[in-house]
Structure formats: structure tokens, C-alpha cells
Design an enzyme around this catalytic site. Structure first.
Site, short mmCIF file in Angstrom:
data_model
loop_
_atom_site.label_atom_id
_atom_site.label_comp_id
_atom_site.label_asym_id
_atom_site.label_seq_id
_atom_site.Cartn_x
_atom_site.Cartn_y
_atom_site.Cartn_z
N GLU A 152 25.65 48.79 -18.67
CA GLU A 152 25.44 50.26 -17.99
C GLU A 152 24.12 49.86 -17.24
OE1 GLU A 152 23.27 53.63 -17.05
OE2 GLU A 152 22.88 53.14 -19.23
N GLN A 190 30.16 19.60 -68.45
CA GLN A 190 29.90 20.73 -68.03
C GLN A 190 31.20 21.19 -67.08
OE1 GLN A 190 25.48 20.65 -66.75
NE2 GLN A 190 26.43 19.23 -65.70
N LYS A 192 52.67 28.14 -56.06
CA LYS A 192 52.33 27.31 -54.80
C LYS A 192 52.32 27.86 -53.45
CE LYS A 192 54.16 23.20 -54.85
NZ LYS A 192 52.85 22.14 -54.66
N TYR A 242 15.72 64.90 -20.16
CA TYR A 242 16.78 64.05 -19.90
C TYR A 242 18.06 64.36 -20.41
CZ TYR A 242 19.67 59.72 -20.72
OH TYR A 242 20.59 59.11 -20.40
#
Length: 717
Positions: free
Chosen positions: A485, A349, A457, A109
Site C-alpha cells: 500500500e 534403554q 508398508k 481519519y
């Protein structure tokens, strides 16, 4: 043990011995993968930094790291690449095997066949086939102007070149060693081929962009490179610049495929992205600790037992790092006294952005670490097709070009980056909001007149913009696969696309980190100002109280003398920035609360109030009038002393482990304390920090903050 195995089967291609790929006790490689995650994230970052700073990267095919890729990609320090000579024989063996198989008429290939869905075609013109491969893959679009932005950043290209060399050095790809030497010369001389930004799906590798490196090597007329000074070079000029006089390469069978059929562009960019991400993740942990300091947070959120009971290592380490920063912090000590003095002044907390920051950041650290190791495995992999197994005399047709580890790792990393940014934005939003920030001025305004100073800000608006874009980028890329493809590449990784999007996310997180760090430094200086002003107000109130409340008109002790202690409690408990721009205003809380103390004492003064010489009510006017004369002057003097560097109370930050980052911003970078009275804008100061982060200058201050940490939480006691 490895040596005996080699003798038994003799399998060896190049620099990587086959028995090392198949360890008997760990045949599936899970053990090796787990081993790489041992130790702390901090130690891993330290290792990365040390590797990044080495002058030479030696390539042998199996031990390339993301930090080495990042070092070569930037080229700022002139790091050089050296190829292991021991790899030459294996590379040559696979190249010779291809030529031998071609001469024998073996059907392979990409050597005698067409490509992909058209691999049914056959040819014996191996060299011409490789030339056509490069031609048809040169399908990228660059645009006609520099501003078009369709060229891959040169750092990413350099990373890809290094990773591709490393893969090909392993001797499974069928390419000449001389080609790898030329690519190395390009790297060492800072000559970078121009690759298209888009056009790859990282599934048969990064075919389109890598074909432009091959085009440069073969002298294609459309090939261009950029020299060290930014000059544009043709292929011929690039060869001449790096001192190659032997001419362009005529690719042999398989060599074109070896160059383009791999994942190097996606994994190369992913490497540089992850190097930065690991640094930013560590920075986010330290910034969270500094946030706790300036917000007067309660340090128990880092207690080791809490995190040990949750079991997650990322969370445990994040908490331990924050615990180390906060241990002994002067801010924490002062905040503890404040909480004991008035436990109802703030919620029991802290809010989630502070209290759960280890739980939030920990999983992100784990994701980033795993992604880092996944990409390091990828850049040390052989990822083309077919693979030449000389030892078994065969070509293996598989799919290592599928870049799924890149796409998945980058999607996960990008989500982690977005989560870090989200936490940072939540923390920033608390920091600038005077409803949440425990006494800091609104917008962190540092000037004398809050009506003409809006501080951060604009920066908060920018942070919202950054965070929104970052959250959008967190969307995955890998679920947008299209069949390509002629339906041969019907699933594909989109690795480079995901890497590119993660690079964008990293850039935005750098913007957020720089803006947040500048804001934290502003908050540190505001706490310093607050402490000096409160001290001044207390001293002034005490002086005025002694002069106006201690004695009566005839010098006798007056009942109002007992008010002083309660008056000073008011000063301690009242937020300084709630009144300091006009401390004697009747509409501001200081004067209201001071008067309230005097009135309450008067109400308990009983029959004494009927006598002018013992009445506390009669003293209120004298106390307030003298305070109105003296206090504004003393406040201005305190501000002036602070501005001139002669503050009565030193800045607590110098006693804290977070001091190196503050010192870096203020002294090395020269980023200033911001006020509306100055011309300097927040963006100018953020720009200094952003540039320093991009240039890696912030690494040492980060590590300095953690100097002395032994890698373990404080003992539970």
C-alpha cells in the site's frame, strides 16, 4: 476496587470499563497473562470441551474463547449467538460520537480523509467514502468453478464474523448495534458470506476478506453467500432468508472502516486451529503411552524425579499423563517380567522416540498453550483504527489492526505441530520395523502368510509423505513480509496466511494421528495374537516333550526328560512372529533353537549317549517328527479360536487405561484388524478414524483414558 476507580475517573465507553484495562498491581498485563496459564493443560482442554458443547455463545466483548469460536464455526450442533444487551449503549455512544464529530467538521481519519498512504485527501461525503472503501477493497479473486478453491472455508468465515462482532461490541469502533444484530442473524441462520481465500496481509486488519462481509450488508451486486444446504445466495436472497425486511445498510461515516479494519479473519481461523491443536496435543501424549505399552517399553522414562529436575511444566505434565496411562498397565507388568527374564534381549534403554517423548512433547504443549492464550487475548481485543474514546472526546490513531500476535502464534504453533508429527513418525517407523519393535511382525502384518501380507508398508510410505509436508509447513510465514500500500503498510503480520498454513498442518497431523492410532490398535491385537500363539506353542512343546522325552522304549525314565524346562525357555525367549507362519521349518529359529537345546543336553550326557536306551541324540528325531505333526494343527486352531472371539488368553488391553481409545476404534468406528487375507485396506480404516477426529468424536475417548487422574504425578518413593 474496580467500582471505586470508576467513580474517580468515570472512564467507560461500552462493555469494557477503562479501569479494568489498567489494574494498578499489573499495569503491563503480565500478571493477567501468567494467571491464564495456571493449572494443567488437561484441565484447560476439559474447559474448552465444556465450552464448545454449550448451546449458546453470549457475546459481551471481553470473554470470548477459542472453543466458543470453534463451536460457532462448525455449526454442527446448532449453537446460537446472543448479544449482550448491556453493550448496546456503549456501541451507540461511539456511533453517535462519530456523527457528532462529522457534523462539527472535525477532521477524522477514514471519516473525512482518504485511506492509508492517501489519507491526505479530504471529503465531506462520509457515506460515499465508506461505499468506495468497500468497493476498492473487493479485490479478491474466487475463480469460476467450485473446484478452483479460492474461497475461504465457510467455517473460517463464520469464525471471523463472530470475532468481529465481539470486537465491535466493546464500543470503540463507531458502528451501529443494528449492523451487529444482522451479522448475528446470518450466523444463527447458517448463512455465510463468500470471502476470498487470499488477498490479506493482516496489517491494516484483514481488509480484503472483511470487505466482502460489508459488501453483503450493503447489497453489493458481486456479493454471494452460502445457505445452510450449500445453496448460493445473492445479497438480497440472503437478507430474505434470515428474515431481514428493512433492506440493505447505507453505511454511515466510519462504519465501513469499522467492519474491515480488524484482525478477525486471521484470529478467527487461528481460534479453530488451536482448538483442534490442543486436542491433538493431548492425543499425542496418550498415543506415546500406548506406543510404550505395545513396544514393551520400560516405564521408568516417566518417573517424576527425572522431569522435576528439568523444571519445564509441559514436560512434567506430559510425563505425568503417560505415567498415569502406564500405571498398572497389564502390558507394563508383562514387559517387566520379560526384561527380568532376559535383560539382554533388548537394549538397556529404549530409543529416543519412546524414552524422551515427554521431553519432546512438553515444550510443544507450552508453545500451544501460550499461543492459545495469545489468540484469546486477540479475539477479545479492540483491533481497528481509529479508536473512539468517548470518555475523552477524541479519536485515537494507532495500529491495533497489526495482527502480529496471530502471525507469531501461528508460526510457533505450526512448528510445534510439525515437532509432534516428527515424533509420531519416528514412533510409527519403530513400530512397523521388526528390527526395532520387540517381536512384532514386519509391517505389522497380521495374516498367516507374510509373503502375501505387507500390512502397513503403504501406510508407512504415506506417513513419510505426511511428515515431509508437515516439516515443510513448519517454515515461518512472518519472515516473508512485503511492503504494501504505497509503503504505508511497510511491515505487516501475514496473520491469516500463517493461520491458513497452520490449518493445513493441523489437517496433516490429523492424518498422521489417525494412521498411527490404527497401527497401534493393530499392534495391540498382534500382541494378543502373539500371547495366544506362544501359549499354544508352549503347551504343544510341553506335550510332545512329555510324550517323547520322558521315558525310554521300556518305560523307564529317560535322561532327556530334563530338557523340557530349557525347551520351554526357548519358546518364551523366541519372537513368535519370527517362525509362526511355518513353525516347524528347519530354516526358522524355533526348530533350530529347540534342536540346539537337545544337542547341548546330549553333549553333556556323557557315556549315556553310547547306549541307545539312554541316548538323547536318539530322541531328537522322534521329538521333531511328532512336533511337526501336531504343532501346525494347534497353531491353526489357536488362530481360529482368536478369530471367533474365543481366545484362550484374553486381550490385555481391556485391563489398561488406554482401553477407551482402542474400544472406540474397534467397536464404535468398526475399524478392523487388518490382514492380507481380507479385502479391507489400511486406508479405509484410517479414513474412519480421520473422519471421527475431524468430527470431534474422539474427544470423549481421549478424556476417558485420563479419567481419575488427579492432575499430579505419582509420588516419588
Amino acid at each position: 476496587m474496580a467500582t471505586n476507580s470508576i467513580k474517580q475517573n468515570g472512564h467507560k465507553n461500552g462493555s469494557v470499563e477503562l479501569p479494568e484495562l489498567c489494574i494498578k498491581k499489573d499495569p503491563l498485563n503480565w500478571g493477567v497473562a501468567a494467571e491464564t496459564l495456571k493449572g494443567s493443560h488437561l484441565d484447560e482442554v476439559k474447559r474448552m470441551v465444556a465450552e464448545y458443547r454449550k448451546p449458546v455463545v453470549k457475546l459481551g466483548g471481553e470473554s470470548l474463547t477459542i472453543s466458543q469460536v470453534a463451536a460457532i464455526a462448525t455449526h454442527d450442533s446448532g449453537v446460537k449467538v446472543e448479544l449482550s444487551e448491556s453493550a448496546r449503549a456503549g456501541v451507540k455512544a461511539s456511533s453517535d460520537w462519530v456523527m457528532d464529530s462529522m457534523s462539527k467538521g472535525t477532521d477524522s481519519y477514514g471519516v473525512t480523509t482518504g485511506f492509508g498512504a492517501t489519507s491526505h485527501r479530504r471529503t465531506k461525503q462520509g457515506a460515499a467514502l465508506q461505499k468506495e472503501l468497500i468497493r476498492f477493497l473487493n479485490a479478491g479473486v474466487f475463480g469460476s468453478t467450485k473446484e478452483s478453491g479460492h474461497t475461504l472455508p465457510h467455517q473460517a468465515t463464520r469464525a471471523a464474523m463472530l470475532v468481529r462482532i465481539n470486537t465491535l461490541l466493546q464500543g470503540y469502533s463507531g458502528i451501529r448495534f443494528e449492523i451487529l444484530e444482522v451479522i448475528t442473524k446470518f450466523l444463527n441462520n447458517n448463512v455465510t458470506p463468500c470471502l476470498p481465500l487470499r488477498g490479506t496481509i493482516t496489517a491494516s486488519g484483514d481488509l480484503v476478506p472483511l470487505s466482502y462481509i460489508a459488501g453483503m450488508l450493503t447489497g453489493r451486486p458481486n456479493s454471494k453467500a452460502v445457505g445452510p444446504d450449500g445453496q448460493t445466495l445473492s445479497a438480497a436472497e440472503a437478507f430474505e432468508f434470515v428474515g431481514i425486511n428493512s433492506g440493505f445498510f447505507e453505511l454511515q461515516p466510519k462504519e465501513g472502516l469499522a467492519l474491515v479494519n480488524g484482525t478477525a479473519v486471521g484470529s478467527g481461523l487461528a481460534s479453530t486451529v488451536l482448538f483442534d491443536t490442543n486436542i491433538l496435543a493431548l492425543l499425542s501424549e496418550i498415543l506415546s503411552a500406548i506406543f510404550a505399552e505395545v513396544m514393551q517399553g520400560k516405564p521408568e522414562f516417566t518417573d517424576h524425579l527425572t522431569h522435576k529436575l528439568k523444571h519445564h511444566p509441559g514436560q512434567i505434565e506430559a510425563a505425568a499423563i503417560m505415567e498415569h496411562i502406564l500405571d498398572g498397565s497389564s502390558y507394563v507388568k508383562a514387559a517387566k517380567k520379560l526384561h527380568e527374564q532376559d535383560p539382554l534381549q533388548k537394549p538397556k534403554q529404549d530409543r529416543y522416540a519412546l524414552r524422551t517423548s515427554p521431553q519432546w512433547l512438553g515444550p510443544q504443549i507450552e508453545v500451544i498453550r501460550y499461543s492459545t492464550k495469545s489468540i484469546e487475548r486477540e479475539i477479545d481485543s479492540v483491533n481497528d483504527n481509529p479508536l473512539i474514546d468517548v470518555s475523552r472526546n477524541k479519536a485515537l490513531h494507532g495500529g491495533n489492526f497489526q495482527g502480529t500476535p496471530i502471525g507469531v502464534s501461528m508460526d510457533n504453533t505450526r512448528l510445534a505441530i510439525a515437532s509432534i508429527g516428527k515424533l509420531m513418525f519416528a514412533q510409527f517407523s519403530e513400530l512397523v520395523n521388526d528390527f526395532y519393535n520387540n517381536g512384532l511382525p514386519s509391517n505389522l502384518s497380521g495374516g498367516r502368510n507374510p509373503s502375501l501380507d505387507y500390512g502397513f508398508k503403504g501406510a508407512e510410505i504415506a506417513m513419510a509423505s505426511y511428515c515431509s509436508e508437515l516439516q515443510f509447513l513448519a517454515n515461518p510465514v512472518t519472515n516473508h513480509v512485503q511492503s504494501a500500500e504505497q509503503h504505508n503498510q511497510d511491515v505487516n503480520s501475514l496473520g491469516l496466511i500463517s493461520s491458513r498454513k497452520t490449518a493445513e498442518a493441523v489437517d496433516i497431523l490429523k492424518l498422521m494421528s489417525s494412521t498411527f492410532l490404527v497401527a497401534l490398535c493393530q499392534a495391540i491385537d498382534l500382541r494378543h495374537l502373539e500371547e495366544n500363539l506362544r501359549n499354544t506353542v508352549k503347551n504343544t512343546v510341553s506335550q510332545v516333550a512329555k510324550r517323547t522325552l520322558t521315558t525310554g522304549v521300556n518305560g523307564e525314565l529317560h535322561p532327556s526328560r530334563f530338557c523340557e524346562k530349557d525347551l520351554l525357555k526357548v519358546v518364551d525367549r523366541e519372537y513368535v512372529f519370527a517362525y509362526i507362519d511355518d513353525p516347524c521349518s528347519a530354516t526358522y529359529p524355533l526348530m533350530q533353537k529347540l534342536r540346539q537345546v537337545l544337542v547341548e543336553h546330549a553333549l553333556t550326557n556323557g557315556e549315556n549317549e553310547k547306549n541307545a536306551s539312554t541316548s538323547i541324540f536318539q530322541k531328537i528325531v522322534a521329538f521333531e517328527e511328532e512336533l511337526k505333526v501336531l504343532l501346525p494343527k494347534e497353531v491353526d486352531s489357536a488362530r481360529a479360536a482368536l478369530d471367533s472371539g474365543s481366545a484362550g488368553v484374553p486381550n490385555r488391553i481391556t485391563e489398561c487405561r488406554s482401553y477407551p481409545l482402542y474400544k472406540f476404534v474397534r467397536e464404535e468406528l468398526g475399524a478392523e484388524y487388518l490382514t492380507g487375507e481380507k479385502v479391507r485396506s489400511p486406508g479405509e480404516e484410517c479414513d474412519k478414524v480421520f473422519t471421527a477426529i475431524c468430527e470431534g468424536k474422539i474427544i470423549d475417548p481421549i478424556l476417558d483414558c485420563l479419567e481419575g487422574w488427579n492432575g499430579a504425578p505419582l509420588p516419588i518413593c
